[in-house]
Design a protein around this motif. Structure first.
Motif, PDB file in Angstrom:
ATOM      1  N   GLU A 287      49.787  44.678  54.725  1.00 52.15           N
ATOM      2  CA  GLU A 287      48.652  45.137  53.927  1.00 52.15           C
ATOM      3  C   GLU A 287      49.079  45.417  52.494  1.00 52.15           C
ATOM      4  N   GLU A 288      50.262  46.037  52.333  1.00 51.40           N
ATOM      5  CA  GLU A 288      50.747  46.310  50.987  1.00 51.40           C
ATOM      6  C   GLU A 288      51.028  45.002  50.229  1.00 51.40           C
ATOM      7  N   GLU A 289      51.635  44.039  50.916  1.00 53.70           N
ATOM      8  CA  GLU A 289      51.893  42.760  50.268  1.00 53.70           C
ATOM      9  C   GLU A 289      50.588  42.066  49.858  1.00 53.70           C
ATOM     10  N   ARG A 290      49.590  42.164  50.733  1.00 53.36           N
ATOM     11  CA  ARG A 290      48.304  41.550  50.402  1.00 53.36           C
ATOM     12  C   ARG A 290      47.674  42.185  49.169  1.00 53.36           C
ATOM     13  N   LYS A 291      47.797  43.517  49.070  1.00 47.05           N
ATOM     14  CA  LYS A 291      47.254  44.197  47.888  1.00 47.05           C
ATOM     15  C   LYS A 291      47.987  43.761  46.623  1.00 47.05           C
ATOM     16  N   GLN A 292      49.333  43.630  46.754  1.00 47.24           N
ATOM     17  CA  GLN A 292      50.091  43.184  45.586  1.00 47.24           C
ATOM     18  C   GLN A 292      49.671  41.772  45.156  1.00 47.24           C
ATOM     19  N   PHE A 293      49.522  40.912  46.156  1.00 46.90           N
ATOM     20  CA  PHE A 293      49.093  39.550  45.837  1.00 46.90           C
ATOM     21  C   PHE A 293      47.709  39.530  45.197  1.00 46.90           C
ATOM     22  N   ASP A 294      46.803  40.371  45.686  1.00 49.33           N
ATOM     23  CA  ASP A 294      45.461  40.426  45.094  1.00 49.33           C
ATOM     24  C   ASP A 294      45.516  40.883  43.644  1.00 49.33           C
ATOM     25  N   GLN A 296      48.097  40.585  41.623  1.00 47.54           N
ATOM     26  CA  GLN A 296      48.656  39.489  40.831  1.00 47.54           C
ATOM     27  C   GLN A 296      47.626  38.382  40.584  1.00 47.54           C
ATOM     28  N   LEU A 297      46.816  38.118  41.607  1.00 43.28           N
ATOM     29  CA  LEU A 297      45.798  37.094  41.469  1.00 43.28           C
ATOM     30  C   LEU A 297      44.772  37.479  40.407  1.00 43.28           C
ATOM     31  N   VAL A 298      44.367  38.743  40.392  1.00 42.74           N
ATOM     32  CA  VAL A 298      43.412  39.207  39.391  1.00 42.74           C
ATOM     33  C   VAL A 298      44.003  39.097  37.994  1.00 42.74           C
ATOM     34  N   LYS A 299      45.281  39.472  37.853  1.00 40.73           N
ATOM     35  CA  LYS A 299      45.924  39.383  36.548  1.00 40.73           C
ATOM     36  C   LYS A 299      46.024  37.933  36.074  1.00 40.73           C
ATOM     37  N   LEU A 300      46.420  37.060  37.007  1.00 39.97           N
ATOM     38  CA  LEU A 300      46.519  35.644  36.622  1.00 39.97           C
ATOM     39  C   LEU A 300      45.165  35.071  36.238  1.00 39.97           C
ATOM     40  N   THR A 301      44.132  35.485  36.983  1.00 38.76           N
ATOM     41  CA  THR A 301      42.783  35.005  36.644  1.00 38.76           C
ATOM     42  C   THR A 301      42.366  35.473  35.263  1.00 38.76           C
ATOM     43  N   GLU A 302      42.635  36.746  34.968  1.00 43.47           N
ATOM     44  CA  GLU A 302      42.307  37.246  33.634  1.00 43.47           C
ATOM     45  C   GLU A 302      43.113  36.519  32.559  1.00 43.47           C
ATOM     46  N   GLN A 303      44.380  36.220  32.883  1.00 41.61           N
ATOM     47  CA  GLN A 303      45.203  35.497  31.919  1.00 41.61           C
ATOM     48  C   GLN A 303      44.665  34.099  31.656  1.00 41.61           C
ATOM     49  N   VAL A 304      44.208  33.420  32.728  1.00 39.51           N
ATOM     50  CA  VAL A 304      43.638  32.080  32.568  1.00 39.51           C
ATOM     51  C   VAL A 304      42.373  32.130  31.716  1.00 39.51           C
ATOM     52  N   ILE A 305      41.545  33.138  31.977  1.00 39.17           N
ATOM     53  CA  ILE A 305      40.311  33.265  31.189  1.00 39.17           C
ATOM     54  C   ILE A 305      40.642  33.515  29.728  1.00 39.17           C
ATOM     55  N   THR A 306      41.630  34.379  29.497  1.00 41.52           N
ATOM     56  CA  THR A 306      42.032  34.657  28.109  1.00 41.52           C
ATOM     57  C   THR A 306      42.555  33.409  27.419  1.00 41.52           C
ATOM     58  N   LEU A 307      43.379  32.658  28.131  1.00 46.76           N
ATOM     59  CA  LEU A 307      43.914  31.428  27.561  1.00 46.76           C
ATOM     60  C   LEU A 307      42.803  30.420  27.250  1.00 46.76           C
ATOM     61  N   ASN A 308      41.830  30.313  28.146  1.00 41.77           N
ATOM     62  CA  ASN A 308      40.702  29.417  27.883  1.00 41.77           C
ATOM     63  C   ASN A 308      39.920  29.844  26.647  1.00 41.77           C
ATOM     64  N   GLU A 309      39.725  31.160  26.508  1.00 40.17           N
ATOM     65  CA  GLU A 309      39.019  31.642  25.332  1.00 40.17           C
ATOM     66  C   GLU A 309      39.802  31.323  24.056  1.00 40.17           C
ATOM     67  N   GLU A 310      41.130  31.545  24.120  1.00 39.12           N
ATOM     68  CA  GLU A 310      41.946  31.211  22.947  1.00 39.12           C
ATOM     69  C   GLU A 310      41.887  29.718  22.641  1.00 39.12           C
ATOM     70  N   LYS A 311      41.885  28.933  23.700  1.00 42.40           N
ATOM     71  CA  LYS A 311      41.803  27.488  23.485  1.00 42.40           C
ATOM     72  C   LYS A 311      40.493  27.110  22.802  1.00 42.40           C
ATOM     73  N   GLU A 312      39.377  27.689  23.232  1.00 41.68           N
ATOM     74  CA  GLU A 312      38.102  27.380  22.610  1.00 41.68           C
ATOM     75  C   GLU A 312      38.097  27.818  21.150  1.00 41.68           C
ATOM     76  N   THR A 313      38.698  29.000  20.892  1.00 41.88           N
ATOM     77  CA  THR A 313      38.754  29.480  19.507  1.00 41.88           C
ATOM     78  C   THR A 313      39.542  28.519  18.630  1.00 41.88           C
ATOM     79  N   LEU A 314      40.677  28.066  19.155  1.00 44.15           N
ATOM     80  CA  LEU A 314      41.498  27.125  18.394  1.00 44.15           C
ATOM     81  C   LEU A 314      40.777  25.797  18.187  1.00 44.15           C
TER      82      LEU A 314
END
Length: 1178
Positions: A287-294, A296-314
């Protein structure tokens, strides 16, 4: 650089320079002691060599960015690259606009100097003396910023790819591992990059499998994604395989199972309580590992969204920079001449800038700049190219469509020009200034040659690396007028390529206008070439640009004075229909074609009809159905037969298929056409004068329309039948090639309407099996055919007058097509019984209806039934039915003294088909041996019809024996009825034996004493002589007809009976009038023609003085011919007398014809009297 100050040219002591520069350098307070010591070592001046790192630091600190860039370029070329300059220029953050707030409070934003300012921050007042170099400097900086922005996008894409790969990475199992079911796989949220990748693959699948409309809709719903470029997805990886490949390869990849481990305390027995505790610990850890993975998944998703926004700005920044570059590179109209040669009369800063552009190479560029006026090296320098670092390799050139050429500059090599392969900058061991070298080079060019537009284009090519598309756009308007008209179609691909890729809308409009005005009067081949190009353009640019750019060009050409141009517009509307949106098809395209349907040129209207057929196939707006019906009616009633034929072949199938889809075929199209046919027949029947030509034409048109729609009607019957479900298509018996009649249009082929020939065979077999049952189920469409369509057609055939033969033939073709299309079973069980019920006459009204002409046997239904139904199939049983019906009808009409027009027209229709000649002769032979004299008389009259256009073998073996048999009949009227048949044989046959038998029979009629007092026989023979005389062989005319007519005229001259004398005289007058136009020898004129005409003149002096004048003119004409020939034979005035005789003969002949016309009305009463007397005696 702007202040004309160069710190490198002053004679300053090296120690003083080093100390002053070192004192000005600011060291970061956060730097480590090691870094500080390193910098101090670097900044320590060398007594023997000037330290370039100190100079670079000073330039960067003072924001002399362009000077630092030139220094960096020189050092790279010489193999002495400075890390400080390399790191500075490779970091795009040094050149981006900063906000007021920064993450690092200790750092300040880099303020732009005038050297690196963008277009919106330029100070135009600084460059009042030299605008050209100012634009070049701004352009270079902007292009550099653009390239750095692209590199930033590329790095962000790499980061996004790495993040996606880390997120999707998981342990792989072999195929032999036990894997949990797909239902156990967690359904994660769809990530943005995953969504874009899946969208790209789905759109690719739709296009490959011809789901074009779905693909267009899918693209419209995802407007933020470019489906033509995989790089738009944002992942820096190669494009994955298509969806089909992924589906087929799915079995080779399994979903990884969760890793589990068995934990024990050794080989001893573990207590149950300990096992429960271990299991609980495992669950908690998982259960603890699953929470950690979740997390990390949320952080990666936010990072992807941020990168996409930066790409559109550029991306937006890139677009702004590209627009700035385009504006900067726009041609300056105030400059009188653009020369590739740099003038030596420049200030020092300008010369330094130009020297830097001529000799320096940026590490970011792919090649070197070579000015037109600069000296070109003769050999390569290997050491220079070998010292270049890996980052100095030429960049990969991209396609022009990917670079989106703006302003004519290459986005990846904008600062420099591409050097020819194998060339390198050569350093000459000469101490000559660049200004002197440039001035010397100028002597090789003449200013007069470099003036003008072409010199400007050449200069741009050499100086700016202008895109090919922009160059073509500027040059094509000047090239096209100088190309021969016959060869201008060769420019079509070039124009279309330029239009497709040019970024400027106004230029694209100009080029499209050139395309449509390329050829003044394009022929068919040239129009097809242009149309193919328009289709390729539409496929490339899509519906939006097609609507905005190409359709306005078509609209402007609608009313062009040349019909070839209007024809091009009409044809383009059809070919562009599949590539436009449905809204444009239903509105603009239909409106354009509706306007052009009133064009005065038949060819244009014909092309409009074709395009309308295509457009209606792609229209799904039911509100346009009534407009389609209106356009169809206009096409059918067009004054041009070619337009009507095109309407029947193209527009009618298109509209009828739409009506079939909407369920409006039977009651609207067929019902309205049938109603129009009934109205036209009523108008003709109520107004039998010669003014009803329009109604007669309408009858034939509507009959042809119904005949054309027969396959669609049968398809509607099949598709709506109750037995269409569960058909065994594979086991169906194949259809015969001749099962269906050839449709009027290939679009109306039943296999096309139904779907396939195999499906058609299955449905036809089921249809014939179903209606073959005694109590079969009827459905709506089938019931409409039986209870409304067929009865109304039969009613029309009964109301149609026998005078309109062409209309009857058209109606017969409708029934013939209906019988052959619906099949023999339908014809035998449904169609024939309806006709027989109409033709059946009740016994109590038998004599009354037939003799009064009210029976159906005397109407057009008889030839319609014979040629439209009974003759459809040629089996032995069908031939027997046909022969029986013909024989019974002849007997019935003959016995009741009814009109024979209906059966004669039926015979005439069958007579056109040689297959039925034997059958018709058999029917007539049965009439020869019939016991009724009336039947034998009618049979003799029928032989007159069959004697023409038939094989001569049948004439000699079947017709002549039958006529000779009838010529020996006991009834005189039967013998008289054979005379017209013998005359028809004389006109049509060329066999000598047959003609001799006919001549002998006619001679027998004239010489036999029993016919001496038969006025009817004599009058009929005289009439036949007048008919066959001009068409028979000259020997028979000279030796038999003319002497016989002279003898008859002499005998009639001595006749005491005034009535007999009058009828014979009028018959002789008609015969001699016809023979007077033939070439007759002088002997026959003197021995036969003149004696007969003189006797006839004596009779007409008493009986008809007005006819006597015509006969006298004929006599004078013939006498003048004889006298003229005699005088010509004597040799006196041969030429002049011959001309006068000829003129006299022509005058006499014209006088005769004028008198004939004047006497036509007066003689009609006499002829009618003769006819009535002949009818009474019959």
């Amino acid at each position: 650089m702007a202040d004309n100050y160069n710190p490198f040219l002053d004679d300053i002591d090296s120690d003083t320079v080093g100390v002053s520069i070192a004192d000005c350098i600011e060291v970061d307070v956060n730097s480590s002691q090691e870094e500080l010591s390193t910098r101090k070592e670097t900044l320590t001046p060398q007594p023997s060599e000037l330290n370039w790192d100190i100079i670079a630091a000073k330039l960067i600190k003072d924001n002399l960015v362009l000077t630092a860039l030139e220094l960096h370029t020189e050092l790279v070329e010489s193999g002495r690259e400075l890390p400080r300059l390399r790191d500075y220029f490779s970091n795009p953050g040094n050149f981006e606009r900063q906000d007021n707030t920064f993450k690092d409070a200790g750092s300040l934003p880099l303020q732009r100097t005038s050297s690196v300012a963008t277009f919106d921050s330029l100070d135009f007042a600084r460059y009042s003396d030299d605008g050209v170099n100012q634009a070049d400097e701004r352009c270079a900086v902007l292009e550099f910023e653009l390239r750095k922005a692209k590199e930033t996008i590329k790095s962000l894409r790499v980061n996004l790819t790495e993040a996606a790969e880390c997120e999707l990475s998981s342990p792989t199992h072999s195929k032999n591992d036990n894997v949990s079911s797909s239902s156990e796989v967690p359904q994660d949220l769809l990530k943005p990059h995953e969504k874009r990748a899946l969208n790209f693959l789905i759109n690719e699948y739709l296009l490959k499998n011809e789901y074009k409309l779905t693909s267009i809709t899918f693209s419209d719903e995802n407007e933020d994604q470019d489906f033509d470029d995989w790089d738009d997805v944002g992942l820096n990886i190669s494009r994955p395989p298509d969806v089909l490949h992924l589906y087929r390869d799915y079995g080779n990849h399994v979903i990884p199972a969760k890793e589990t481990r068995d934990i024990g305390c050794g080989e001893d027995v573990v207590m149950e309580e300990q096992a429960e505790e271990v299991e609980a610990d495992q669950v908690q850890v998982a259960e603890e590992e699953r929470k950690q993975f979740d997390e990390q998944l949320v952080k990666l998703t936010e990072q992807v969204i941020t990168l996409n926004e930066e790409k559109e700005t550029l991306k937006k920044q890139i677009e702004i920079l590209e627009r700035d570059i385009q504006e900067l590179n726009a041609p300056k109209m105030s400059t009188p001449m653009i020369s590739p040669i740099v003038s030596p009369k420049k200030n020092e800063s300008t010369s330094a800038d130009l020297r830097g552009q001529d000799t320096d190479t940026s590490p970011e560029a792919d090649s070197m700049v070579v000015q037109v006026g600069s000296p070109q090296p003769s050999q390569n320098v290997a050491n220079t190219s070998a010292n270049l670092s890996s980052s100095d390799k030429p960049l990969e050139r991209r396609d022009i469509s990917e670079r989106n050429v703006t302003g004519g500059a290459d986005l990846e090599g904008s600062l420099v020009r591409e050097e020819p392969e194998g060339r390198a900058e050569e350093k000459l061991n000469r101490n000559i200034s660049d200004a002197f070298r440039e001035a010397m080079t100028n002597l090789t060019y003449a200013d007069s040659i470099l003036e003008g537009r072409l010199a400007e284009e050449v200069s741009k090519i050499a100086r700016n690396d202008e895109g090919v598309v922009l160059m073509l756009a500027r040059c094509l308007p000047h090239i096209v007028p100088n190309v021969l008209l016959a060869k201008r179609e060769e420019l079509i691909p070039v124009i279309l390529y330029t239009v497709s890729l040019h970024p400027d809308t106004r230029e694209r409009d100009k080029l499209l206008n050139i395309l449509f005005n390329l050829i003044k009067k394009p022929d068919e081949e040239q129009r097809q070439m242009i149309l193919r190009g328009c289709v390729a353009f539409a496929q490339h640019v899509g519906p939006a640009r097609l609507e905005e750019e190409l359709l306005p060009q078509c609209w402007e050409e609608i009313s062009h004075k040349y019909q070839e141009r209007r024809l091009l517009v009409a044809e383009s509307c059809g070919v562009l229909t599949p590539h436009l949106t449905k809204e444009i098809r239903s509105s603009l395209l239909l409106s354009m074609l509706q306007m052009m349907l009133d064009d005065k040129a038949n060819e244009v209207r014909q092309a409009v009809i074709k395009s309308l057929g295509v457009v209606l196939t792609w229209v799904d707006d039911q509100d346009k159905y009534n407009l389609g019906w209106e356009l169809l009616c206009r096409g059918l009633h067009d004054s041009s037969e070619a337009v009507v034929a095109t309407t029947l072949k193209v527009l009618l199938p298109s509209f009828s298929s739409w009506a079939l889809e909407l369920g409006r075929l039977e009651k609207q199209i067929l019902g309205q056409m049938l109603k129009k046919l009934e109205d036209s027949v009523k108008n003709v029947k109520s107004n039998p004068s010669s003014d009803n030509a329009a109604d007669v034409h309408s009858i034939q048109l509507y009959c042809q329309t119904l005949q054309t729609l027969t396959p669609v009607l049968f398809a509607a019957v099949l598709l709506s039948a109750p037995f269409t479900q569960g058909l065994d298509i594979e086991g169906a018996q194949p259809l015969e090639v001749t099962r269906f009649p050839k449709p009027y249009s290939g679009l109306l082929d039943l296999s096309v309407l139904v779907g396939s020939r195999e499906l058609l065979a299955a449905q036809v077999g089921a249809f014939e099996s179903h209606i073959g049952q005694s109590n079969h189920q009827e459905w709506d469409t089938y019931s409409w055919v039986l209870k409304e369509y067929l009865p109304r057609l039969l009613e029309v055939s009964c109301n149609l007058d026998m005078l309109y033969v062409d209309s009857i033939k058209a109606l017969s073709k409708v029934l013939n097509s209906l019988s052959k299309t619906f099949g023999k079973s339908f014809t035998e069980t449904r169609l024939k019984p309806k006709f027989q019920a109409m033709l059946n006459v009740p016994d109590e009204q038998y004599d009354t209806l037939i003799q009064s002409g009210q029976s159906a046997l005397t109407k057009a239904i008889v030839p319609v039934f014979v040629s439209g139904v009974l003759s459809c199939y040629n089996t032995e049983d069908d031939r027997k039915q046909l022969a029986t019906f013909l024989q019974d009808t002849i007997a019935t009409l003959a016995v009741n003294h009814a009109s024979m027009d209906s059966i004669q027209l039926a015979f005439a229709e069958l007579h056109h088909n040689p297959t039925y000649h034997e059958l018709l002769l058999t029917v007539l032979w049965n009439g020869v041996v019939d016991t009724s004299a009336r039947v034998r008389i009618v049979t003799a009259n029928m032989f007159t019809l069959l004697s023409k256009n038939i094989h001569e073998g049948l004439v000699s073996s079947r017709i002549v024996p039958a006529l000779i048999t009838l010529a020996g009949d006991d009834e005189i009227m039967v013998r008289i009825a054979t005379v017209p048949a013998f005359g028809a044989i004389i006109e049509s046959t060329t066999q000598k034996e047959t003609l001799d038998r006919v001549y002998l029979q006619l001679q027998h009629f004239l010489d036999d004493p029993q016919y001496k007092d038969e006025l009817s026989m004599l009058v009929e023979i005289i009439r036949i002589f007048g008919v066959v005389g001009p068409n028979t062989e000259p020997k028979f005319r000279d030796e038999f007809i003319l002497p016989r007519l002279a003898a008859i005229a002499h005998t009639n001259n001595n006749t005491s009976s005034r009535n007999r004398q009058s009828e014979v005289a009028m018959g002789l007058f008609e015969a001699y009038s016809a023979l007077s136009c033939c070439f007759i020898s002088e002997v026959q004129i003197r021995d036969a023609m003149l004696p007969g005409l003189r006797c006839l003149r004596q009779d007409l002096e008493v009986l008809s003085p007005e006819h006597e004048v015509v006969v006298s003119s004929m006599i004078k004409d013939l006498e003048s011919k004889i006298s003229g020939r005699e005088r010509a034979a004597s040799g006196a005035s041969l030429a002049s007398i011959g001309d006068s005789v000829a003129n006299m003969g022509e005058d006499a002949k014209s006088k005769i014809f004028n008198r004939l016309g004047a006497l036509k009305d007066k003689s009609s009463a006499s002829r009618s009297k003769v006819t009535s007397m002949f009818s009474k005696k019959k």
